[in-house]
Design a protein around this motif. Structure first.
Motif, PDB file in Angstrom:
ATOM      1  N   LEU A  39       4.689   5.446   2.501  1.00  0.00           N
ATOM      2  CA  LEU A  39       4.929   6.521   2.962  1.00  0.00           C
ATOM      3  C   LEU A  39       5.621   6.335   4.297  1.00  0.00           C
ATOM      4  N   ASP A  44       3.750  12.121  -3.606  1.00  0.00           N
ATOM      5  CA  ASP A  44       2.779  10.983  -3.151  1.00  0.00           C
ATOM      6  C   ASP A  44       2.025  11.176  -4.439  1.00  0.00           C
ATOM      7  N   LYS A  74      -5.834   2.603  -5.993  1.00  0.00           N
ATOM      8  CA  LYS A  74      -6.434   3.794  -6.539  1.00  0.00           C
ATOM      9  C   LYS A  74      -6.591   3.525  -8.050  1.00  0.00           C
ATOM     10  N   ARG A 103      -3.980  -4.522  -0.602  1.00  0.00           N
ATOM     11  CA  ARG A 103      -2.915  -3.297   0.068  1.00  0.00           C
ATOM     12  C   ARG A 103      -1.405  -3.583  -0.743  1.00  0.00           C
ATOM     13  N   VAL A 162      -0.552   8.875  -5.763  1.00  0.00           N
ATOM     14  CA  VAL A 162      -1.508   8.029  -5.778  1.00  0.00           C
ATOM     15  C   VAL A 162      -2.549   8.028  -6.749  1.00  0.00           C
ATOM     16  N   TYR A 163      -2.764   9.356  -7.131  1.00  0.00           N
ATOM     17  CA  TYR A 163      -3.714   9.997  -8.086  1.00  0.00           C
ATOM     18  C   TYR A 163      -3.081   9.980  -9.481  1.00  0.00           C
ATOM     19  N   ASN A 201      -5.256  15.341  -2.673  1.00  0.00           N
ATOM     20  CA  ASN A 201      -6.168  15.107  -1.669  1.00  0.00           C
ATOM     21  C   ASN A 201      -5.966  15.829  -0.660  1.00  0.00           C
ATOM     22  N   ASN A 231       2.101  16.245  -3.181  1.00  0.00           N
ATOM     23  CA  ASN A 231       1.155  15.421  -3.391  1.00  0.00           C
ATOM     24  C   ASN A 231       0.379  15.874  -4.431  1.00  0.00           C
ATOM     25  N   TYR A 272       0.617  11.979   7.024  1.00  0.00           N
ATOM     26  CA  TYR A 272       2.200  12.506   6.838  1.00  0.00           C
ATOM     27  C   TYR A 272       2.544  12.889   8.450  1.00  0.00           C
ATOM     28  N   SER A 293       0.005   3.705  -5.944  1.00  0.00           N
ATOM     29  CA  SER A 293      -0.928   2.759  -5.300  1.00  0.00           C
ATOM     30  C   SER A 293      -1.814   1.975  -6.374  1.00  0.00           C
ATOM     31  N   SER A 323       0.875  -1.227  -0.049  1.00  0.00           N
ATOM     32  CA  SER A 323      -0.005  -0.071  -0.016  1.00  0.00           C
ATOM     33  C   SER A 323       0.937   1.275  -0.072  1.00  0.00           C
ATOM     34  N   ALA A 324       0.209   2.336  -0.323  1.00  0.00           N
ATOM     35  CA  ALA A 324       1.041   3.525  -0.456  1.00  0.00           C
ATOM     36  C   ALA A 324       1.213   4.092   0.968  1.00  0.00           C
ATOM     37  N   SER A 325       0.443   3.738   1.579  1.00  0.00           N
ATOM     38  CA  SER A 325       0.494   3.961   3.172  1.00  0.00           C
ATOM     39  C   SER A 325       1.735   3.199   3.886  1.00  0.00           C
ATOM     40  N   PHE A 336      -3.567  14.702   3.289  1.00  0.00           N
ATOM     41  CA  PHE A 336      -3.940  13.445   3.800  1.00  0.00           C
ATOM     42  C   PHE A 336      -3.170  13.220   5.222  1.00  0.00           C
TER      43      PHE A 336
HETATM   44  C1  PLP Z   1      -3.092  11.433  -0.847  1.00  0.00           C
HETATM   45  C2  PLP Z   1      -3.125   9.781  -0.642  1.00  0.00           C
HETATM   46  N1  PLP Z   1      -1.681   9.240  -0.280  1.00  0.00           N
HETATM   47  C3  PLP Z   1      -1.830   7.979   0.163  1.00  0.00           C
HETATM   48  C4  PLP Z   1      -3.071   7.352   0.415  1.00  0.00           C
HETATM   49  C5  PLP Z   1      -3.214   5.822   0.783  1.00  0.00           C
HETATM   50  O1  PLP Z   1      -3.291   4.845  -0.259  1.00  0.00           O
HETATM   51  P1  PLP Z   1      -3.251   3.224   0.033  1.00  0.00           P
HETATM   52  O2  PLP Z   1      -4.567   3.128  -0.062  1.00  0.00           O
HETATM   53  O3  PLP Z   1      -2.496   2.507  -1.126  1.00  0.00           O
HETATM   54  O4  PLP Z   1      -2.503   3.194   1.307  1.00  0.00           O
HETATM   55  C6  PLP Z   1      -4.345   7.983  -0.092  1.00  0.00           C
HETATM   56  C7  PLP Z   1      -5.807   7.189   0.239  1.00  0.00           C
HETATM   57  O5  PLP Z   1      -6.639   7.650   0.203  1.00  0.00           O
HETATM   58  C8  PLP Z   1      -4.268   9.104  -0.328  1.00  0.00           C
HETATM   59  O6  PLP Z   1      -5.484   9.834  -0.640  1.00  0.00           O
END
Ligand code: PLP
Length: 384
Positions: free
Chosen positions: A103, A201, A235, A243, A203-204, A173, A169, A127, A232, A98-100, A124
Motif C-alpha cells: 500500500l 486492497d 492473511k 511480512r 488481502v481477504y 475490513n 477494499n 490509507y 497478503s 507485507s500488504a502494508s 483500514f
Molecule cells: C484491509 C487490510 N489491508 C491491509 C492489511 C495489512 O496486511 P499485512 O499484514 O500484510 O501488512 C490489513 C491487516 O489487517 C488489512 O486488514
C-alpha cells in the motif's frame, strides 16, 4: 533521553493505534482478545518446515528485488486460473514485504503532492496517513451507516480533476461487506476515460462466504488495466508475523511501484518466499480458506444468538460487526473499555476506523481465533 531537537511532525495527530492500546489493556485486564485480525492458532506445519528447509538450504540472503522467480511465476499462474487474466511475472508481479508495504509503495509511487485520493470509511487505518505523507489529500467517503455499501453517486460527486486514485477494499475490513456486480459496474463507469488509478486492497481475497464470488479487479479487464492489486500471504496462511505479500499491476504502473519498493525494503524475506512456492502448489491451501472461516463465523454467530447484540451480516474477511446501541447509550469506546474491564473480552470500537470518530454503536469482533476462544469470548459477551 531528551533530544535537543524538535521533530517537525508530518502526522501530528497520529498517536499509538487503537489496536496497540486495546491490546495493552486486554493484557492488563487478562481479557480474551477478539480485537485483532491476527490468528491465535498455528499455521500449517508443512509451511513452517518449508521455511526451515529453505534456511538450511542456504536461502538466507537478499532475494531478487521483485521476488524470487518461482514465486512470481506461481502467483501469475494462480491468478490466471482464478481470475482469468495473465500478469507477466517478470514485469507485472512483485513480492512485497507485507500488504502494508505494498500500500505504501503504491501510494508513494503514484500519488503526487496536491493530488486527491478517494477512499471509504470506516477503513483500514493506514490509507489516509500514507496519502498525507505524499502531500496529497485523502477524501473519505462514508459507507452507508445501515448496510455499509458504497454510495456511488457520492463518489461521482467527489471526483475532481485532482482525483488521482480510488482505494477500494473487498472483502472489507472492518465491515465484512463484499463488492457486488453492481459495484463493479459503477466503478467501471466512473473511472472510464479518466487517469484515475484504482488501488485494490484484496488481502481477504480468499475469505468470502456463502458461495459468493470475490470480485478481484483482475477479473475485469477494464478495471485491471488501471488497478494495482495488493494481497497478503499473512492473511491467507495464518502467518501475519511473516511480512510477505504480493502486488499485481500493469507493467507501466509496476515499474514505478518497484522504484519505491526497491529503496524502501529492497526485497521481502527470502526463506518465506521459497516456502510459499511450495504452499501455492497445493491450491487447497487457499481454496479451503472460505469454508475454514465460514465455520468460525457461524460458530461465533451461533454462540452470540442468545446475546443482546444485533449481529450484522459478515460476507467475507475475519470480522463481524455487532450493534450494542439497542441496550446501551454509551459511546463505542466507553463500551469497549467496559467490556475489557467487566466482561474480560477485547473488541474494537467502529469509531476507530473513521477520521471523524463516527460512532454508530457498533463494535468489531474478529473470529480469526481457535474455536475454544470463540466459544469463551461469546460466553463473556453474553454476560454483558
Ligand atoms: C484491509 C487490510 N489491508 C491491509 C492489511 C495489512 O496486511 P499485512 O499484514 O500484510 O501488512 C490489513 C491487516 O489487517 C488489512 O486488514
Amino acid at each position: 533521553m531528551q533530544s535537543a531537537l524538535q521533530a517537525r511532525s508530518k502526522l501530528p495527530d497520529v498517536g499509538t493505534t487503537i489496536f496497540t492500546v486495546i491490546g495493552q489493556l486486554a493484557a492488563e485486564h487478562n481479557a480474551l482478545n477478539l480485537s485483532q485480525g491476527a490468528p491465535n492458532f498455528a499455521p500449517d506445519e508443512a509451511l513452517v518446515d518449508g521455511v526451515t528447509k529453505a534456511m538450511r538450504a542456504g536461502h538466507n540472503q537478499y532475494a531478487p528485488m521483485a521476488g524470487i522467480g518461482a514465486l512470481r511465476a506461481a502467483l501469475a499462474a494462480k491468478v490466471e486460473t482464478l481470475y482469468g487474466v495473465h500478469y507477466d511475472p517478470s514485469t507485472e508481479v512483485t513480492v512485497i514485504a507485507s500488504a502494508s508495504e505494498g500500500l505504501y509503495s503504491t501510494i508513494s509511487a503514484l500519488v503526487h503532492p496536491g493530488d486527491e485520493v478517494i477512499y471509504f470509511e470506516p477503513s483500514f487505518d493506514s490509507y489516509a496517513p500514507i496519502v498525507r505523507l505524499q502531500g496529497a489529500t485523502p477524501i473519505p467517503i462514508k459507507l452507508s451507516l445501515t448496510d455499509f455499501r458504497v454510495n456511488w453517486d457520492e463518489v461521482s460527486a467527489a471526483i475532481t480533476p485532482k482525483t488521482r486514485m480510488i482505494i477500494v477494499n473487498t472483502p472489507h475490513n472492518p465491515t465484512a461487506t463484499i463488492f457486488s456486480d453492481a459495484d463493479i459496474e459503477r466503478l467501471k463507469a466512473l473511472t472510464r476515460n479518466t487517469d484515475i488509478v484504482i488501488l485494490s486492497d484484496e488481502v481477504y481475497e480468499h475469505v468470502v462466504f456463502d458461495g459468493a464470488k470475490h470480485h478481484s479487479m483482475a477479473c475485469h479487464r477494464e478495471l485491471a488495466e488501471r488497478s494495482v492489486i495488493v494481497s497478503s500471504f499473512g492473511k491467507s496462511y495464518h502467518v501475519t508475523g511473516w511480512r510477505v505479500g504480493y502486488c499485481l499491476a500493469p507493467a507501466e504502473l509496476m515499474d514505478e511501484i518497484r522504484k519505491v519498493h526497491q529503496f524502501m525494503v529492497f526485497s521481502a524475506d527470502t526463506p518465506m518466499q521459497y516456502a510459499f512456492v511450495e504452499a501455492l502448489s497445493n491450491p487447497q491451501s487457499y481454496l479451503g480458506l472460505s469454508a475454514f472461516y465460514q465455520h468460525k463465523r457461524d460458530l461465533l454467530a451461533r454462540e452470540l444468538s442468545e446475546s443482546r447484540f444485533e449481529l450484522l451480516p459478515s460476507e467475507g474477511s475475519f470480522f463481524m460487526l455487532a450493534r450494542f446501541r439497542g441496550f446501551s447509550e454509551e459511546s463505542d469506546s466507553d463500551f469497549v473499555l467496559r467490556l475489557i474491564r467487566d466482561a474480560k473480552v477485547a473488541t474494537i470500537p467502529l469509531s476507530a476506523f473513521y477520521t471523524d470518530g463516527t460512532d454508530s454503536g457498533l463494535i468489531r469482533l474478529s473470529f480469526s481465533k481457535d474455536d475454544e476462544t470463540l466459544i469463551e469470548g461469546a460466553r463473556r459477551l453474553r454476560s454483558i
